[in-house]
Write a protein that holds these residues in place. Structure first.
Motif, PDB file in Angstrom:
ATOM      1  N   HIS A   1       0.801  -1.218   0.000  1.00  0.00           N
ATOM      2  CA  HIS A   1       0.000   0.000   0.000  1.00  0.00           C
ATOM      3  C   HIS A   1       0.841   1.278   0.000  1.00  0.00           C
ATOM      4  N   ALA A   2       0.135   2.414   0.047  1.00  0.00           N
ATOM      5  CA  ALA A   2       0.755   3.718  -0.186  1.00  0.00           C
ATOM      6  C   ALA A   2       1.594   4.188   0.993  1.00  0.00           C
ATOM      7  N   ILE A   3       2.674   4.890   0.643  1.00  0.00           N
ATOM      8  CA  ILE A   3       3.484   5.575   1.655  1.00  0.00           C
ATOM      9  C   ILE A   3       3.454   7.085   1.450  1.00  0.00           C
ATOM     10  N   LEU A   4       2.883   7.545   0.355  1.00  0.00           N
ATOM     11  CA  LEU A   4       2.781   8.973   0.055  1.00  0.00           C
ATOM     12  C   LEU A   4       1.338   9.326  -0.293  1.00  0.00           C
ATOM     13  N   GLY A   5       0.866  10.452   0.228  1.00  0.00           N
ATOM     14  CA  GLY A   5      -0.428  10.980  -0.168  1.00  0.00           C
ATOM     15  C   GLY A   5      -1.640  10.210   0.296  1.00  0.00           C
ATOM     16  N   ALA A   6      -1.473   9.251   1.189  1.00  0.00           N
ATOM     17  CA  ALA A   6      -2.619   8.469   1.673  1.00  0.00           C
ATOM     18  C   ALA A   6      -3.423   9.285   2.688  1.00  0.00           C
ATOM     19  N   SER A   7      -4.554   8.758   3.075  1.00  0.00           N
ATOM     20  CA  SER A   7      -5.399   9.430   4.064  1.00  0.00           C
ATOM     21  C   SER A   7      -5.951   8.399   5.032  1.00  0.00           C
ATOM     22  N   GLU A   8      -6.678   8.849   6.035  1.00  0.00           N
ATOM     23  CA  GLU A   8      -7.304   7.933   6.979  1.00  0.00           C
ATOM     24  C   GLU A   8      -8.435   7.146   6.339  1.00  0.00           C
ATOM     25  N   ALA A   9      -8.854   7.574   5.149  1.00  0.00           N
ATOM     26  CA  ALA A   9      -9.943   6.884   4.454  1.00  0.00           C
ATOM     27  C   ALA A   9      -9.448   5.820   3.500  1.00  0.00           C
ATOM     28  N   CYS A  10      -8.196   5.935   3.011  1.00  0.00           N
ATOM     29  CA  CYS A  10      -7.726   5.000   1.985  1.00  0.00           C
ATOM     30  C   CYS A  10      -6.209   5.040   1.863  1.00  0.00           C
TER      31      CYS A  10
ATOM     32  N   ALA B   1      10.819  12.312   2.208  1.00  0.00           N
ATOM     33  CA  ALA B   1      10.690  12.847   3.566  1.00  0.00           C
ATOM     34  C   ALA B   1       9.238  12.910   4.005  1.00  0.00           C
ATOM     35  N   ALA B   2       8.334  13.047   3.045  1.00  0.00           N
ATOM     36  CA  ALA B   2       6.903  13.124   3.375  1.00  0.00           C
ATOM     37  C   ALA B   2       6.256  11.757   3.514  1.00  0.00           C
ATOM     38  N   ALA B   3       7.011  10.692   3.318  1.00  0.00           N
ATOM     39  CA  ALA B   3       6.437   9.346   3.389  1.00  0.00           C
ATOM     40  C   ALA B   3       5.908   9.034   4.779  1.00  0.00           C
ATOM     41  N   ARG B   4       4.799   8.329   4.824  1.00  0.00           N
ATOM     42  CA  ARG B   4       4.194   7.872   6.078  1.00  0.00           C
ATOM     43  C   ARG B   4       3.966   6.364   5.969  1.00  0.00           C
ATOM     44  N   PRO B   5       5.030   5.584   6.182  1.00  0.00           N
ATOM     45  CA  PRO B   5       4.905   4.133   6.017  1.00  0.00           C
ATOM     46  C   PRO B   5       4.012   3.515   7.073  1.00  0.00           C
ATOM     47  N   LEU B   6       3.467   2.369   6.745  1.00  0.00           N
ATOM     48  CA  LEU B   6       2.595   1.617   7.630  1.00  0.00           C
ATOM     49  C   LEU B   6       3.362   0.447   8.231  1.00  0.00           C
ATOM     50  N   ARG B   7       2.681  -0.414   8.906  1.00  0.00           N
ATOM     51  CA  ARG B   7       3.339  -1.515   9.618  1.00  0.00           C
ATOM     52  C   ARG B   7       4.153  -2.405   8.684  1.00  0.00           C
ATOM     53  N   ASP B   8       3.599  -2.697   7.505  1.00  0.00           N
ATOM     54  CA  ASP B   8       4.207  -3.707   6.645  1.00  0.00           C
ATOM     55  C   ASP B   8       4.968  -3.151   5.446  1.00  0.00           C
ATOM     56  N   ASN B   9       4.895  -1.839   5.188  1.00  0.00           N
ATOM     57  CA  ASN B   9       5.479  -1.338   3.938  1.00  0.00           C
ATOM     58  C   ASN B   9       6.577  -0.300   4.137  1.00  0.00           C
ATOM     59  N   GLY B  10       7.172  -0.256   5.323  1.00  0.00           N
ATOM     60  CA  GLY B  10       8.247   0.697   5.549  1.00  0.00           C
ATOM     61  C   GLY B  10       9.433   0.493   4.625  1.00  0.00           C
ATOM     62  N   PHE B  11       9.617  -0.713   4.143  1.00  0.00           N
ATOM     63  CA  PHE B  11      10.723  -1.004   3.225  1.00  0.00           C
ATOM     64  C   PHE B  11      10.631  -0.206   1.938  1.00  0.00           C
ATOM     65  N   LYS B  12       9.411   0.256   1.584  1.00  0.00           N
ATOM     66  CA  LYS B  12       9.243   0.994   0.337  1.00  0.00           C
ATOM     67  C   LYS B  12       9.996   2.319   0.341  1.00  0.00           C
TER      68      LYS B  12
END
Length: 326
Positions: free
Chosen positions: A146-155, A296-307
């Motif tokens: 999933h996304a690491i940039l531009g995501a939101s709490e909805a998707c 720098a603006a990336a917001r990685p999640l639990r499983d996709n920080g490697f991206k």
């Protein structure tokens, strides 16, 4: 499958009149038919637009105009595309099997929907893109892709297209036709970030039809490439992809175009990295600094920080390749 009517349009204006607000346009059907089979899409009518403009025409300014009904294979194999915009040809070939490329159209490629597993799990998962306000099970679930940039709490879904990443880098323009007439949309504006309405994916108005894609003249796009990093060598969607074009003068970067795939809800134009690169002496260290500025603006999640690191390394590798070729 929900019952629907089928009509074949002879012109773009006729198609726009026939579709109305509830109709869908049918090109190659490589995504839409699957979505209808899964009951995610339930159009009341299908308007067949495969007979509309499929030409790939050189423009007076040296750019290209690609008809929306052009098959992906035809674009990837076109002499002027391969010569002037090699990153686009390579992105298309990286995107799917030959059979799919032979069917899929350019207009349909822009409108393909996410391959998020939760989006396709109609009976078992909540998805705001499929059913607004329902929730997003991907956020707390398996979110490696999933996304690491531009995501939101909805998707947090990503856009699946390879071709669109190249078009974002090339400053393409999307031409559309609606009941109220024709208009043009900058490609980097065409797709939306999710915000609180991830089900609204583009700036298209109800009933509008994509009629063509304009590629501006960009001389240094002849030195360009596309690199896709994925779990297997073929028929897989990108974990990270990079489309880049580099203009070098006396060891300095005169201009650059850079876009990322697999990291956001839309093809991600890397404007921060571009700004950090322009006018600077080219080096691997500069490329890494620019990549870090973009991520720098990336917001990685639990499983996709490697991206984050994967995207940085891929940017550096692609720009280094283009620098060496220069």
């Amino acid at each position: 499958m929900t019952p629907f009517t089928y009509r074949r349009a002879a012109t773009a204006s006729e198609a726009a009149r026939q579709a109305g607000a509830a109709g869908k346009y049918l090109g190659g059907g490589t995504n839409l038919v699957d979505l209808m089979r899964e009951t995610i899409e339930r159009p009341a009518s299908l308007i067949d637009v495969t007979g509309l403009d499929s030409a790939i025409a050189e423009q007076p300014d040296g750019g290209l105009l690609i008809g929306a009904a052009a098959r992906n294979t035809a674009v990837a194999e076109h002499r002027l595309v391969r010569d002037r915009y090699p990153l686009l040809a390579r992105a298309i070939v990286a995107g799917a099997s030959a059979q799919i490329r032979n069917m899929a159209t350019v207009g349909g490629n822009l409108l393909q929907r996410t391959r998020c597993l939760y989006f396709y799990d109609v009976d078992g998962a909540r998805c705001n893109k499929r059913a607004p306000g329902e929730g997003c099970d991907a956020i707390g679930g398996l979110n490696r892709n999933h996304a690491i940039l531009g995501a939101s709490e909805a998707c947090i879904a990503t856009h699946p297209s390879d071709m669109c990443v190249a078009l974002a880098a090339l400053d393409a323009v999307v031409h559309v036709q609606g009941a109220d007439g024709a208009r043009a949309i900058a490609f980097t504006d065409f797709h939306r970030l999710p915000e609180d309405r991830p089900d609204v994916e583009t700036l298209l108005r109800p009933g509008e039809l994509i009629t063509g894609i304009a590629l501006p003249p960009l001389a240094f796009a002849r030195r360009s490439t596309y690199r896709k990093v994925r779990d297997r060598a073929s028929y897989a969607f990108a974990l990270v992809s990079v489309a880049a074009a580099l203009d070098m003068e006396d060891g300095r970067i005169a201009d650059v175009r850079l876009a990322l795939g697999g990291v956001a809800h839309k093809p991600w134009r890397a404007t921060r990295a571009e700004a950090a690169l322009r006018g600077q002496p080219a080096s691997a260290a500069l490329f890494l600094d620019a990549a870090r500025a973009e991520l720098a603006a990336a917001r990685p999640l639990r499983d996709n920080g490697f991206k984050v690191e994967l995207a940085q390394r891929t940017i550096v590798a692609v720009l280094t390749q283009l620098m060496e070729e220069a």
